[in-house]
Design a protein around this motif. Structure first.
Motif, PDB file in Angstrom:
ATOM      1  N   SER A  58       0.859  -1.183   0.000  1.00  0.00           N
ATOM      2  CA  SER A  58       0.000   0.000   0.000  1.00  0.00           C
ATOM      3  C   SER A  58       0.897   1.235   0.000  1.00  0.00           C
ATOM      4  O   SER A  58       1.635   1.462   0.962  1.00  0.00           O
ATOM      5  CB  SER A  58      -0.900  -0.024   1.243  1.00  0.00           C
ATOM      6  N   TRP A  59       0.848   2.009  -1.090  1.00  0.00           N
ATOM      7  CA  TRP A  59       1.762   3.134  -1.198  1.00  0.00           C
ATOM      8  C   TRP A  59       1.123   4.320  -1.921  1.00  0.00           C
ATOM      9  O   TRP A  59       0.118   4.198  -2.606  1.00  0.00           O
ATOM     10  CB  TRP A  59       3.047   2.727  -1.924  1.00  0.00           C
ATOM     11  N   GLU A  60       1.755   5.471  -1.728  1.00  0.00           N
ATOM     12  CA  GLU A  60       1.405   6.687  -2.446  1.00  0.00           C
ATOM     13  C   GLU A  60       2.704   7.391  -2.797  1.00  0.00           C
ATOM     14  O   GLU A  60       3.758   7.124  -2.199  1.00  0.00           O
ATOM     15  CB  GLU A  60       0.537   7.607  -1.571  1.00  0.00           C
ATOM     16  N   MET A  61       2.640   8.261  -3.772  1.00  0.00           N
ATOM     17  CA  MET A  61       3.820   9.042  -4.144  1.00  0.00           C
ATOM     18  C   MET A  61       3.453  10.515  -4.137  1.00  0.00           C
ATOM     19  O   MET A  61       2.512  10.936  -4.809  1.00  0.00           O
ATOM     20  CB  MET A  61       4.343   8.638  -5.517  1.00  0.00           C
ATOM     21  N   LEU A  62       4.184  11.280  -3.355  1.00  0.00           N
ATOM     22  CA  LEU A  62       3.968  12.723  -3.242  1.00  0.00           C
ATOM     23  C   LEU A  62       5.102  13.432  -3.970  1.00  0.00           C
ATOM     24  O   LEU A  62       6.261  13.343  -3.570  1.00  0.00           O
ATOM     25  CB  LEU A  62       3.951  13.135  -1.765  1.00  0.00           C
ATOM     26  N   VAL A  63       4.764  14.109  -5.054  1.00  0.00           N
ATOM     27  CA  VAL A  63       5.755  14.873  -5.801  1.00  0.00           C
ATOM     28  C   VAL A  63       5.597  16.339  -5.410  1.00  0.00           C
ATOM     29  O   VAL A  63       4.568  16.959  -5.676  1.00  0.00           O
ATOM     30  CB  VAL A  63       5.583  14.694  -7.317  1.00  0.00           C
ATOM     31  N   VAL A  64       6.609  16.871  -4.758  1.00  0.00           N
ATOM     32  CA  VAL A  64       6.578  18.267  -4.326  1.00  0.00           C
ATOM     33  C   VAL A  64       7.343  19.082  -5.364  1.00  0.00           C
ATOM     34  O   VAL A  64       8.552  18.899  -5.545  1.00  0.00           O
ATOM     35  CB  VAL A  64       7.218  18.436  -2.930  1.00  0.00           C
ATOM     36  N   ASP A  65       6.633  19.954  -6.054  1.00  0.00           N
ATOM     37  CA  ASP A  65       7.257  20.734  -7.126  1.00  0.00           C
ATOM     38  C   ASP A  65       7.673  22.111  -6.614  1.00  0.00           C
ATOM     39  O   ASP A  65       6.867  22.867  -6.083  1.00  0.00           O
ATOM     40  CB  ASP A  65       6.315  20.888  -8.315  1.00  0.00           C
ATOM     41  N   ASN A  66       8.947  22.409  -6.826  1.00  0.00           N
ATOM     42  CA  ASN A  66       9.519  23.666  -6.336  1.00  0.00           C
ATOM     43  C   ASN A  66       9.466  24.776  -7.388  1.00  0.00           C
ATOM     44  O   ASN A  66      10.441  25.474  -7.637  1.00  0.00           O
ATOM     45  CB  ASN A  66      10.975  23.444  -5.908  1.00  0.00           C
ATOM     46  N   GLY A  67       8.305  24.942  -8.018  1.00  0.00           N
ATOM     47  CA  GLY A  67       8.156  26.045  -8.972  1.00  0.00           C
ATOM     48  C   GLY A  67       8.771  25.771 -10.326  1.00  0.00           C
ATOM     49  O   GLY A  67       9.359  26.677 -10.942  1.00  0.00           O
ATOM     50  N   SER A  68       8.632  24.550 -10.827  1.00  0.00           N
ATOM     51  CA  SER A  68       9.193  24.199 -12.134  1.00  0.00           C
ATOM     52  C   SER A  68       8.559  25.040 -13.242  1.00  0.00           C
ATOM     53  O   SER A  68       7.383  25.398 -13.184  1.00  0.00           O
ATOM     54  CB  SER A  68       8.945  22.719 -12.438  1.00  0.00           C
ATOM     55  N   VAL A  69       9.360  25.339 -14.263  1.00  0.00           N
ATOM     56  CA  VAL A  69       8.860  26.087 -15.417  1.00  0.00           C
ATOM     57  C   VAL A  69       9.018  25.280 -16.697  1.00  0.00           C
ATOM     58  O   VAL A  69       8.764  25.793 -17.789  1.00  0.00           O
ATOM     59  CB  VAL A  69       9.581  27.446 -15.562  1.00  0.00           C
TER      60      VAL A  69
END
Length: 307
Positions: A31-42
């Motif tokens: 049982s898993w999830e993936m959290l992608v934290v984006d630091n303001g990508s352009v």
């Protein structure tokens, strides 16, 4: 939920795509999830991530809006995470096969008899060679060995103690600290240690976390029976000079915080010596472009007012 994978993205669409696609190798039943934290990508990564999240409920996107560094973004991801365990995974890293259950089982069994903090898996380069992702805590002597290239004498533990390169990395071993390229830890213990220190923009926040865990009586481990592929500096190599200056800055912060200003200044001088040695060696071996990179790293460091 068993596991929350936290990945910090910044203009790395090609890498994050491969990273997410590699989750197909995760053990069935996990049982898993993936959290992608984006630091303001352009770049195009935002469009890709938005489209993916709409199709895959396991993938969640957290948009920071600006680049506030790896530590801040990772901590934000941890607060949103629902898993019992956290795995911090660089976007230029990917899973190579199953076996994460072995890692979780090791953590749970080992925790019955001692306080286990962070665990690092075996990390290899894309060509299959070993990547030294677990190390000893840094210090003045180890910085001297690094700056003077003596750490390359792998056959002698006295010289290669920082990278632990004298050891074949085929066995479970208690270690000082684990690279944030792939770091596994129970969420409650991560929060108890204070998470990553957001005073670090990038680099050394993983060393700091493991030091704080050790001071609280936790043991950190290397576990070789689960493997991750990591393109070391795959993203940071876009500007190697900037990367080197950021490593320099982060080490100064680490030593100032934990050992005081005089100690950190001594380490900074040794790091500067190492940079000069690399400039000289690059010219000596006919690599003027490499020498220029090291020279630019020194310029970056002092132009930004680092001390």
């Amino acid at each position: 939920m068993d596991l929350s994978i936290i990945t910090v993205n910044y203009n790395s669409c090609q890498h994050i795509r491969q990273c997410i696609e590699s989750t197909r190798h995760l053990d069935a039943g996990l049982s898993w999830e993936m959290l992608v934290v984006d630091n303001g990508s352009v770049d195009e990564s935002i469009d890709y991530l938005d489209g993916l999240a709409a199709r895959m409920p396991r993938i969640k996107i957290i948009k920071v809006g600006s680049n506030r560094g790896f530590a801040h973004a990772s901590n934000l991801g941890a607060t949103w995470a629902r898993g019992k365990f956290l795995m911090f995974l660089n976007p230029d890293a990917r899973f190579s096969g199953r076996g994460i259950y072995k890692l979780i089982e090791f953590y749970l069994v080992k925790s019955k008899n001692e306080k286990v903090g962070a665990v690092g898996p075996r990390i290899i380069n894309p060509d299959g060679s070993l990547q030294y992702n677990v190390r000893s805590f840094p210090g003045i002597w180890r910085q001297f060995l690094e700056s003077c290239f003596l750490y390359r004498i792998k056959a002698v533990p006295f010289f290669s103690s920082y990278f632990l390169s004298w050891w074949d990395h085929r066995s479970i071993r208690k270690v000082d600290w684990i690279s944030g390229a792939c770091l596994f830890i129970e969420k409650d213990k991560f929060l108890e240690a204070g998470g990553f220190d957001s005073g670090y923009f990038m680099y050394s926040e993983d060393t700091e976390l493991c030091l704080q865990l050790a001071r609280k009586g936790y043991s950190n481990y290397y576990f070789p029976f689960f493997t991750v592929i990591h393109t070391d500096s795959g993203i940071a190599s876009r500007d190697m000079a900037l990367r080197l200056s950021q490593v320099w800055k982060s080490r100064v912060i680490y030593f100032t915080k934990n050992y005081g200003r005089p100690y950190s200044r001594a380490v900074s001088c040794l790091y500067f010596l190492g940079m000069l040695n690399r400039v000289f060696l690059s010219f000596l071996t006919g690599k003027p472009q490499t020498a220029a990179q090291f020279g630019r790293a020194i310029k970056y460091y002092f132009n930004h007012g680092y001390k």
